[in-house]
Enzyme design. Sequence first.
Site, PDB file in Angstrom:
ATOM      1  N   HIS A 198      -3.817  -5.242  -0.242  1.00  0.00           N
ATOM      2  CA  HIS A 198      -3.431  -5.746   1.083  1.00  0.00           C
ATOM      3  C   HIS A 198      -3.476  -7.275   1.112  1.00  0.00           C
ATOM      4  O   HIS A 198      -4.531  -7.847   1.350  1.00  0.00           O
ATOM      5  CB  HIS A 198      -4.380  -5.176   2.148  1.00  0.00           C
ATOM      6  CG  HIS A 198      -4.172  -3.727   2.382  1.00  0.00           C
ATOM      7  ND1 HIS A 198      -3.291  -3.245   3.321  1.00  0.00           N
ATOM      8  CD2 HIS A 198      -4.687  -2.640   1.762  1.00  0.00           C
ATOM      9  CE1 HIS A 198      -3.288  -1.926   3.291  1.00  0.00           C
ATOM     10  NE2 HIS A 198      -4.126  -1.526   2.349  1.00  0.00           N
ATOM     11  N   CYS A 225       0.831  -1.216   0.000  1.00  0.00           N
ATOM     12  CA  CYS A 225       0.000   0.000   0.000  1.00  0.00           C
ATOM     13  C   CYS A 225       0.865   1.266   0.000  1.00  0.00           C
ATOM     14  O   CYS A 225       1.553   1.521  -0.978  1.00  0.00           O
ATOM     15  CB  CYS A 225      -0.995  -0.034   1.162  1.00  0.00           C
ATOM     16  SG  CYS A 225      -2.315   1.183   0.968  1.00  0.00           S
ATOM     17  N   GLU A 237      -2.513  -9.193   3.365  1.00  0.00           N
ATOM     18  CA  GLU A 237      -2.881  -9.657   4.706  1.00  0.00           C
ATOM     19  C   GLU A 237      -4.384  -9.665   4.937  1.00  0.00           C
ATOM     20  O   GLU A 237      -4.863 -10.230   5.907  1.00  0.00           O
ATOM     21  CB  GLU A 237      -2.178  -8.804   5.760  1.00  0.00           C
ATOM     22  CG  GLU A 237      -2.727  -7.401   5.975  1.00  0.00           C
ATOM     23  CD  GLU A 237      -2.279  -6.361   4.948  1.00  0.00           C
ATOM     24  OE1 GLU A 237      -1.692  -6.736   3.910  1.00  0.00           O
ATOM     25  OE2 GLU A 237      -2.536  -5.159   5.198  1.00  0.00           O
TER      26      GLU A 237
END
Lengths: 258, 213
Positions: free
Chosen positions: B192, B82, B194
């Site tokens: 992202h 990001c 994650e």
Amino acid sequence: MGLAKRIIPCLDVTNGRVVKGVNFIKLRDAGDPVEISRRYDEQGADELTFLDITASSDDRDLILHIIEEVATQVFIPLTVGGGVRQVADVRRLLNAGADKVSINTAAVLNPQLVADAAACYGEQCIVVAIDARQVHDTSTNSVHWEVFTHGGRRATGLDAVEWAKKMALFGAGEILLTSMDKDGTRDGFNLSLIRAVSEAIDIPVIASGGVGNLDHLVEGILQGQADAVLAASIFHYGEYTVRQAKEYMTQHGIEVRL
Amino acid sequence: MTDIAIVDYGMGNLHSVSKALEHVAPNASVVITSDPAVVRKAARVVFPGQGAMPNCIRELDVRGLRSAVMEAAANKPFLGICIGLQMLFEMSEEGNVSGLGIMSGKVTRFPALTMKDDSGRKLKVPHMGWNQVHQATEHPMWADIANDTRFYFVHSYFVEAANLEAITAYSYYSFPFVCAVAKDNIFAVQFHPEKSQAAGLTLLNNFVHWEPN
């Protein structure tokens, strides 16, 4: 080809259990939050939203433990709201594993909280939740929507569309918009409310309140112009899986993540 | 020794990144750190980021992390996420701030007023949600990830890479934009991993095992 519309199951949590209310009042038990989160993740939920509806602030730590446990098992965005009053509350929830924090009553009492939290942690993690009730103005024979706080019990005099615009300016990354007239009715979203807010602001709008079947989800996107749809009871009691909802939306030409 | 260092310059929430890495590498030591010495000693470095880029750059410098990050980007497996992707570039329109200048190009805001989808409906900024990632080049980091798999995004700015060879994936939001770049030991993504469920965990697992040439 592009960004998918999102389906977000919502878990109202109190005393460590998921419950579901009708018009913000009567509650019934729907199960264990960690187990339910895992199930929705497996079904393809795009995000999860947890609303801590615990009445007493003494019991607020329970939600932190739940989020900590969910966050080690479920790797999709987690939003948590309920009882967020200051930047320190935002920090505690993010540290527990939340990705976004939803602010409702405290934003009305102190709009600067939204700006401060967004400045600290980024706009992407600040959701402003708006509970709105339809008001019929007899003098002009028109409707508008008024913002309510304190779980829908207190009128604010604020116009929901104007309030959403102000919150976007203050740094909200997203608006979670609930029609209180519709919440728990299974009658479908208040589409004119959702559309009015969605067209007025540039940030995403999550439609909430009133979903009783899969057509309602489709309407929320196509007519309400929502970017995401939130629902609780249709998923909690096993009527539909998230995957069925997504397949149905695909059949109606809506781009989703399958 | 730390296997994986997640660079913490005080902006935002790094727990999600850490938890996801611990999930794919349960035996590795994963630390969130603002200590340049720990970053220097780590075998792999993750450079995440949230919030506004001017603040991110400032906080990076306040903590004396810039040179440790520059060194890591030059010599060990390095994953930008990001704002951690955006900071690698030369400058950003966000506050007209200079980036680290490791990648050539700049960071630009989505022009919300002019953006429409195929049906003419206006598109929201931030670009938030699950979008398809179209792989432009082969890369070990894409192993076991089907082309056009959806990942989770949330951002208002995107990178315009001047070096086209560094572009390894695009997404489409009113127009195609660069969502991943790769150069030597650097791999950096706008989305992202994650928070991108199975696909994201696969990408992080690829990072844990990636041995750049």
